[in-house]
Design a protein around this motif. Structure first.
Motif, PDB file in Angstrom:
ATOM      1  N   SER A   1      -9.505  13.874  -3.345  1.00 46.93           N
ATOM      2  CA  SER A   1      -8.070  13.614  -3.147  1.00 46.93           C
ATOM      3  C   SER A   1      -7.697  13.504  -1.671  1.00 46.93           C
ATOM      4  CB  SER A   1      -7.226  14.710  -3.831  1.00 46.93           C
ATOM      5  OG  SER A   1      -7.419  14.670  -5.222  1.00 46.93           O
ATOM      6  N   PHE A   2      -8.651  13.127  -0.835  1.00 45.99           N
ATOM      7  CA  PHE A   2      -8.334  12.924   0.583  1.00 45.99           C
ATOM      8  C   PHE A   2      -8.244  11.432   0.815  1.00 45.99           C
ATOM      9  CE2 PHE A   2      -8.809  12.757   5.128  1.00 45.99           C
ATOM     10  CZ  PHE A   2      -8.117  13.877   5.531  1.00 45.99           C
ATOM     11  N   TYR A   3      -7.058  10.978   1.158  1.00 45.57           N
ATOM     12  CA  TYR A   3      -6.796   9.549   1.233  1.00 45.57           C
ATOM     13  C   TYR A   3      -7.053   9.015   2.646  1.00 45.57           C
ATOM     14  CZ  TYR A   3      -4.067  11.303  -2.689  1.00 45.57           C
ATOM     15  OH  TYR A   3      -3.653  11.962  -3.804  1.00 45.57           O
ATOM     16  N   ASN A   4      -7.785   7.942   2.747  1.00 45.47           N
ATOM     17  CA  ASN A   4      -7.976   7.341   4.066  1.00 45.47           C
ATOM     18  C   ASN A   4      -7.859   5.825   3.992  1.00 45.47           C
ATOM     19  OD1 ASN A   4     -10.362   6.664   2.810  1.00 45.47           O
ATOM     20  ND2 ASN A   4     -11.677   7.189   4.529  1.00 45.47           N
ATOM     21  N   ASP A   5      -6.952   5.365   3.133  1.00 46.47           N
ATOM     22  CA  ASP A   5      -6.767   3.944   2.970  1.00 46.47           C
ATOM     23  C   ASP A   5      -5.431   3.484   3.551  1.00 46.47           C
ATOM     24  OD1 ASP A   5      -4.721   3.601   0.361  1.00 46.47           O
ATOM     25  OD2 ASP A   5      -5.847   5.461   0.424  1.00 46.47           O
ATOM     26  N   VAL A   6      -5.432   2.267   4.070  1.00 43.55           N
ATOM     27  CA  VAL A   6      -4.222   1.615   4.570  1.00 43.55           C
ATOM     28  C   VAL A   6      -4.220   0.211   3.986  1.00 43.55           C
ATOM     29  CG1 VAL A   6      -2.992   0.755   6.595  1.00 43.55           C
ATOM     30  CG2 VAL A   6      -4.237   2.932   6.718  1.00 43.55           C
ATOM     31  N   SER A   7      -3.159  -0.161   3.276  1.00 43.33           N
ATOM     32  CA  SER A   7      -3.119  -1.457   2.608  1.00 43.33           C
ATOM     33  C   SER A   7      -1.761  -2.115   2.811  1.00 43.33           C
ATOM     34  CB  SER A   7      -3.384  -1.306   1.105  1.00 43.33           C
ATOM     35  OG  SER A   7      -4.572  -0.589   0.860  1.00 43.33           O
ATOM     36  N   TYR A   8      -1.785  -3.409   3.149  1.00 46.74           N
ATOM     37  CA  TYR A   8      -0.556  -4.184   3.336  1.00 46.74           C
ATOM     38  C   TYR A   8      -0.735  -5.590   2.785  1.00 46.74           C
ATOM     39  CZ  TYR A   8       1.594  -0.921   6.726  1.00 46.74           C
ATOM     40  OH  TYR A   8       2.166   0.165   7.348  1.00 46.74           O
ATOM     41  N   LEU A   9       0.376  -6.165   2.348  1.00 53.13           N
ATOM     42  CA  LEU A   9       0.455  -7.597   2.107  1.00 53.13           C
ATOM     43  C   LEU A   9       1.064  -8.240   3.341  1.00 53.13           C
ATOM     44  CD1 LEU A   9       1.834  -7.821  -1.555  1.00 53.13           C
ATOM     45  CD2 LEU A   9      -0.470  -8.398  -0.783  1.00 53.13           C
ATOM     46  N   VAL A  10       0.401  -9.269   3.877  1.00 52.08           N
ATOM     47  CA  VAL A  10       0.916  -9.933   5.071  1.00 52.08           C
ATOM     48  C   VAL A  10       0.334 -11.332   5.162  1.00 52.08           C
ATOM     49  CG1 VAL A  10      -0.901  -8.783   6.418  1.00 52.08           C
ATOM     50  CG2 VAL A  10       1.006  -9.870   7.603  1.00 52.08           C
TER      51      VAL A  10
ATOM     52  N   ASN B   1       0.206 -13.923   3.275  1.00 49.61           N
ATOM     53  CA  ASN B   1      -0.555 -14.330   2.088  1.00 49.61           C
ATOM     54  C   ASN B   1      -1.939 -13.688   2.004  1.00 49.61           C
ATOM     55  OD1 ASN B   1       1.485 -16.088   1.087  1.00 49.61           O
ATOM     56  ND2 ASN B   1       0.826 -17.649   2.561  1.00 49.61           N
ATOM     57  N   LYS B   2      -2.096 -12.573   2.689  1.00 52.03           N
ATOM     58  CA  LYS B   2      -3.362 -11.837   2.641  1.00 52.03           C
ATOM     59  C   LYS B   2      -3.102 -10.399   2.188  1.00 52.03           C
ATOM     60  CE  LYS B   2      -5.231 -14.316   6.666  1.00 52.03           C
ATOM     61  NZ  LYS B   2      -3.960 -14.855   7.175  1.00 52.03           N
ATOM     62  N   MET B   3      -4.107  -9.808   1.600  1.00 49.07           N
ATOM     63  CA  MET B   3      -4.078  -8.394   1.250  1.00 49.07           C
ATOM     64  C   MET B   3      -5.084  -7.698   2.162  1.00 49.07           C
ATOM     65  SD  MET B   3      -5.012  -6.521  -2.351  1.00 49.07           S
ATOM     66  CE  MET B   3      -3.749  -7.388  -3.279  1.00 49.07           C
TER      67      MET B   3
ATOM     68  N   THR C   1      -5.172 -13.337  -0.570  1.00 50.43           N
ATOM     69  CA  THR C   1      -6.592 -13.279  -0.205  1.00 50.43           C
ATOM     70  C   THR C   1      -6.928 -11.892   0.335  1.00 50.43           C
ATOM     71  OG1 THR C   1      -6.517 -15.609   0.400  1.00 50.43           O
ATOM     72  CG2 THR C   1      -8.390 -14.321   1.212  1.00 50.43           C
ATOM     73  N   PRO C   2      -7.919 -11.208  -0.243  1.00 56.31           N
ATOM     74  CA  PRO C   2      -8.238  -9.851   0.220  1.00 56.31           C
ATOM     75  C   PRO C   2      -9.148  -9.855   1.445  1.00 56.31           C
ATOM     76  CG  PRO C   2      -9.651 -10.392  -1.625  1.00 56.31           C
ATOM     77  CD  PRO C   2      -8.738 -11.584  -1.413  1.00 56.31           C
ATOM     78  N   GLU C   3      -8.928  -8.902   2.326  1.00 52.37           N
ATOM     79  CA  GLU C   3      -9.805  -8.666   3.474  1.00 52.37           C
ATOM     80  C   GLU C   3     -10.049  -7.167   3.567  1.00 52.37           C
ATOM     81  OE1 GLU C   3      -8.264 -10.295   7.071  1.00 52.37           O
ATOM     82  OE2 GLU C   3      -8.095 -12.331   6.273  1.00 52.37           O
TER      83      GLU C   3
END
Length: 297
Positions: free
Chosen positions: A61-70, A72-74, A119-121
Motif C-alpha cells: 500500500s505504498f504508492y509511488n505512481d504519478v499519472s496524467y492525461l496531457v 492526447n497522451k497518458m 497514447t500511453p507512455e
C-alpha cells in the motif's frame, strides 16, 4: 530514532516524489516542467493536465505512481529508490489497463466505430545507490516464454537514472526534478551521519541552499512524515527477511535442515538467473553472496 518515529503521523503512503509531481498545490506546475523536458515541448498552462490516480495498487500500500492525461497522451511515472524491478513492464501493463477502464465508458467499447484512446507512455526515475545505466528501456516481451517474429503485444518502460553523478540531460531541463535529485542526495548523506536527526538536518541544509526551498518551508513536517514512511517501507522488507532467516536457521539447526535451506536458496537463485534478474537483486532476495550466485552461471 524509534521513539521519534512513533511521535509522528505514520499514515503517509505517498513519497516526496509523488507529492511534488501529483499531490502538492504546485504539483501540476512541476509535472508540466517535467513533461516539457521529456518531450521538448513548451506547454505553459496547467489547464492542459488531467490528473489520474489509482489507489491500492502498489506493494504494501505504498504508492509511488504519478499519472496524467496531457496532449492526447497518458503519462505514467514511477520512482525507484533501490534497484530497478525487471517486472515493471508487467506492472505497468496491469496499471494502464485499469486506467483505461476508468476513463472509458463501458458502452463505448462495443460501439461500431473505432474508439480513440490516449497514447500511453511509461517512465521510471531511478535514484538508488546501486550502479545503473544513465538510460535504458525495459520491454514486456523480455518476459515472454516464447518470442514469435511478430510480437502480438509489447510495452516499453523508459528508465532514467536521475542520480546527479549520471548527469542525465533531463536534470538540466526540469528544475523541480533536478532539485529533487539533489534533495535525495542530501537526505541520504544526512541520514548516514545522524539516523535520529538526519531528516531534519537535510531539510535545513536544503532550505539554506535553495533546494526545494519554498516547498520545504511550507511542508517540512509533512515531508519528514513522508521520509519516515519511505524509510519504513525500505526497511520493512529487510526486517522481514531477517526474521525469516532467523526462523529458518533456528528450525533448520534443530532439524538438521540448514544445508537443505541453503540448497533451496541456490535453486531459487539459479532460476532467477535464467529469468534475467539483476545479480544484486538475487543476492538480496536469497541471501547468498555474489560469488555463490556467480558460480551458478
Amino acid at each position: 530514532m524509534e521513539e521519534r518515529k512513533q511521535a509522528v503521523n505514520r499514515n503517509y503512503k505517498d513519497s516526496v516524489f509523488v507529492d511534488l509531481f501529483s499531490e502538492d498545490k504546485k504539483a501540476k506546475e512541476n509535472f508540466l516542467s517535467l513533461y516539457n523536458a521529456l518531450h521538448s515541448t513548451h506547454l505553459d498552462t496547467v489547464s492542459v493536465l488531467t490528473p489520474l490516480r489509482l489507489e491500492q495498487v502498489m506493494y504494501m500500500s505504498f504508492y509511488n505512481d504519478v499519472s496524467y492525461l496531457v496532449d492526447n497522451k497518458m503519462i505514467i511515472l514511477a520512482e525507484h529508490q533501490s534497484t530497478i524491478n525487471p517486472n515493471m513492464p508487467i506492472r505497468c501493463l496491469e496499471y494502464v489497463v485499469r486506467l483505461y477502464e476508468r476513463i472509458l465508458d463501458a458502452q463505448e467499447r462495443y460501439a461500431r466505430s473505432l474508439i480513440k484512446i490516449p497514447t500511453p507512455e511509461f517512465y521510471v526515475f531511478y535514484n538508488g545507490q546501486e550502479e545503473y545505466s544513465t538510460e535504458t528501456v525495459l520491454h514486456l516481451s523480455d518476459a515472454f516464454m516464447t518470442k514469435p517474429e511478430r510480437l502480438p503485444l509489447e510495452l516499453e518502460v523508459k528508465v532514467l537514472n536521475i542520480n546527479k553523478n549520471k548527469a542525465h540531460t533531463i536534470l538540466h531541463h526540469c528544475k523541480p526534478l533536478e532539485e529533487y535529485s539533489t534533495f535525495v542526495e542530501i537526505v541520504r548523506r544526512n541520514i548516514e551521519r545522524d539516523k535520529e536527526y538526519g531528516f531534519e538536518n537535510a531539510i535545513k541544509e536544503c532550505i539554506q541552499n535553495g533546494i526545494l526551498k519554498e516547498y520545504l518551508q511550507r511542508k517540512s513536517k509533512e515531508v519528514i512524515n513522508m521520509l519516515i514512511a519511505e524509510y519504513d517501507y525500505a526497511t520493512d522488507i529487510a526486517v522481514q527477511r531477517a526474521e525469516e532467516r532467523k526462523i529458518a536457521y533456528t528450525e533448520g539447526k534443530s532439524l538438521g535442515l540448514v544445508e537443505g535451506s541453503h540448497q533451496k536458496a541456490l535453486q531459487t537463485a539459479k532460476m532467477m538467473l535464467t529469468m534475467g534478474y539483476p545479480l544484486g537483486d538475487i543476492c538480496k532476495i536469497v541471501e547468498l553472496s555474489k560469488e555463490e550466485v556467480e558460480s551458478l552461471q
